[in-house]
Design an enzyme around this catalytic site. Structure first.
Site: not given
Length: 147
Positions: A16, A18, A68, A97
């Site tokens: 993932n 973040h 997370d 990102e």
């Protein structure tokens, strides 16, 4: 949140991204409700109160059953500038990102598909800052109810 049966089936194979600093196992800018502009607002709220330099990050981490809290895969720091708002900071973090995603896929190709993780050498949030962090996150959620 990723269903637990999927996480268990693909343990160590789901990542993932973040938009802020994570520190699995310790207080950080992740967790339930920390997404979108809320993350950037929390980082700015926190950085404005503490008495030390602080940067934000783009983070890629493994997905596990704890929201997370999976091991870190890649991070890249982003400066916090005077006059930053959550919207301005988000716009500056977004290309980071994208670059981090490209780096992740190149690394995956170079390692033959192995996702390499790492641990931080030091904590992001000092114990005496835990209350400040929680207040910063709470205010961010109030200020950005839709994320």
């Amino acid at each position: 949140q990723t269903p637990e049966n999927v996480v268990l089936e693909y343990d160590g194979k789901i990542v993932n991204q973040h938009p802020g600093p994570l520190n699995p196992g310790y207080p950080d800018f992740g967790g339930q409700g920390m997404y979108g502009l809320r993350v950037h607002a929390a980082v700015l709220n926190f950085a404005h109160v503490i008495n030390r330099p602080f940067k934000t990050e783009s983070t890629i981490h493994l997905v596990n059953k704890d929201y997370d809290k999976g091991d870190l895969v890649l991070t890249r720091e982003v400066e916090i500038l005077n006059g930053d708002t959550p919207e301005i900071l988000a716009a500056r973090v977004l290309p980071v990102e994208h670059a981090l995603q490209i780096k992740f896929w190149k690394n995956l190709q170079e390692t033959g598909g192995e996702i390499v993780t790492f641990q931080r050498p030091q904590r992001l949030i000092l114990p005496e800052e835990y209350v400040i962090l929680e207040e910063a996150k709470k205010k961010a959620i109030e200020d950005y109810p839709k994320g």
